[in-house]
Design an enzyme around this catalytic site. Structure first.
Site, short mmCIF file in Angstrom:
data_model
loop_
_atom_site.label_atom_id
_atom_site.label_comp_id
_atom_site.label_asym_id
_atom_site.label_seq_id
_atom_site.Cartn_x
_atom_site.Cartn_y
_atom_site.Cartn_z
N ARG A 33 -4.16 -10.32 3.48
CA ARG A 33 -4.29 -10.36 2.02
C ARG A 33 -3.02 -9.79 1.43
NH1 ARG A 33 -6.09 -6.92 -2.10
NH2 ARG A 33 -7.30 -7.95 -3.75
N LYS A 50 0.83 -1.21 0.00
CA LYS A 50 0.00 0.00 0.00
C LYS A 50 0.87 1.26 0.00
CE LYS A 50 -4.13 -1.79 -0.18
NZ LYS A 50 -5.12 -1.94 0.87
#
Length: 292
Positions: free
Chosen positions: A272, A233
Site C-alpha cells: 500500500r 511511515k
C-alpha cells in the site's frame, strides 16, 4: 523465500496473489492525514490523482475519508459516518464512472461507510481496527461478501504516544491477528475473502517496525495473504534523519522503496503506497528475485 499463492475473493471478482506483487495506491480525502492531508479534498483533484495512479499501474485504489495518523482522535471522537461518506462517495462514483473496471478499497472502520461504499461498487473493506471498533462491522462485511483487510493496531492513534513497547512484536502481532481473523470467520466472513496487514507504525515504536518487517514471512503460518503498508511511515523518516531531524514526508521516497522491497522479499502479497510508478518498478525487480 517465496510466498504462498492465493485466490482472493472480492465482491464481484477475484485477484490472484503471489505470482507478482500487487500495488495498492492510497487516496486520502482528508484535511489532516499524516502525509497528504488536504491535497485531494477537491473532487477534481482526487479524481485526477486516482486516474494517474491507475495509469501508473495501481492494481487497487484505497480511498479513505478519515485520518488515523498518530494522535488522531478516532471512534467516539472521530468524524461522523455522514461526513466520511460526504468526502469519499463522490470520488468513488467519479472513479467508477471513468474507470468501471477499477478495483476500489474503502479505508474505514465504520459499518455504515463500508456498506454504502461497497453497495456503490467498492470491492474491499480495509479496516485499520480489524473489524473491532464498530460492533456492526463483522456482520456487515459478512453480509456484503466483499474482500476484507484486517489490520493490526496496538490501541488507538490517540494512545500510541504512551503505548509501551512490545517484548516480542512479531509474536504479539501474530497471536492477535490469529484471534481477530478467527473472530471475523466466526462472524461469517469466508476465509478466502480475508487479507492481513501487520500495521506498520500503528502503535509500534520506531525500532519495532524493523523486526516486524524482517519477520513478515512468519505471518504466512496464519494462512492468509499479507499486505504491507510502509510508505512514508515515521520509522522511515527516523532512519533517514539528518542532524537529529527526521526526514520530512517529501524526503522519504527512497527509504519507502527500500522498505517496500524488503516487504516483498519477506513475503508481502500487496503493498500500500503513495507513489505508484516508482513502486511498480521496484516490485518488478523484487518479484524477479523472489521467483529466481
Amino acid at each position: 523465500m517465496g510466498r504462498p499463492l492465493y485466490t482472493w475473493r472480492l465482491r464481484n471478482r477475484e485477484l490472484h496473489l503471489g505470482v507478482r506483487t500487487l500495488v495498492m495506491g492510497i487516496l486520502n480525502i482528508t484535511p489532516d492525514s499524516f502525509s497528504d492531508g488536504g491535497k485531494f479534498l477537491a473532487r477534481d483533484h482526487a479524481l485526477a490523482h486516482a486516474i494517474k495512479m491507475l495509469e501508473e499501474g495501481a492494481d487497487v485504489l484505497d480511498i479513505g475519508g478519515e485520518s488515523t495518523r498518530p494522535g488522531a482522535k478516532v471512534v467516539e471522537s472521530g468524524i461522523s459516518a455522514a461526513e466520511e461518506l460526504r468526502r469519499i462517495m463522490p470520488v468513488i462514483e467519479d472513479v467508477l464512472r471513468e474507470r468501471p473496471d477499477a478495483v476500489i478499497s474503502v479505508d474505514t472502520y465504520k459499518a455504515e461507510v463500508a456498506r454504502t461504499a461497497v453497495n456503490a461498487g467498492a470491492e474491499i473493506v480495509n479496516d485499520v481496527s480489524a473489524l473491532r471498533w464498530d460492533a456492526q462491522m463483522p456482520a456487515t462485511v459478512a453480509e456484503l461478501a466483499c474482500g476484507a483487510i484486517l489490520m493490526h493496531t496496538r490501541g488507538r492513534p490517540q494512545e500510541w504516544r504512551n503505548t509501551p513497547a512490545s517484548p516480542d512484536i512479531v509474536a504479539e502481532v501474530k497471536v492477535e491477528l490469529r484471534e481477530w481473523s478467527d473472530a471475523a470467520m466466526s462472524a461469517g466472513i469466508a476465509k478466502d475473502r480475508i487479507m492481513l496487514d501487520v500495521g506498520f507504525g500503528f502503535g509500534k515504536n520506531f525500532e519495532q517496525n524493523y523486526p516486524l518487517l524482517a519477520g513478515l514471512h512468519k505471518l504466512h503460518e496464519l494462512g492468509f495473504p499479507v499486505l504491507s503498508g510502509v510508505s512514508r511511515k515515521s520509522f522511515i523518516g527516523r532512519a533517514l534523519a539528518r542532524d537529529g531531524k527526521d526526514a520530512s514526508m517529501d524526503q522519504r521516497l527512497y527509504g519507502s522503496l527500500a522498505a517496500i522491497t524488503a516487504s516483498v522479499l519477506n513475503g508481502a502479497h500487496m503493498v500500500r503506497v503513495h507513489e505508484v510508478k516508482p513502486t511498480v518498478d521496484a516490485v518488478k525487480v523484487a518479484d524477479a528475485v523472489l521467483s529466481s
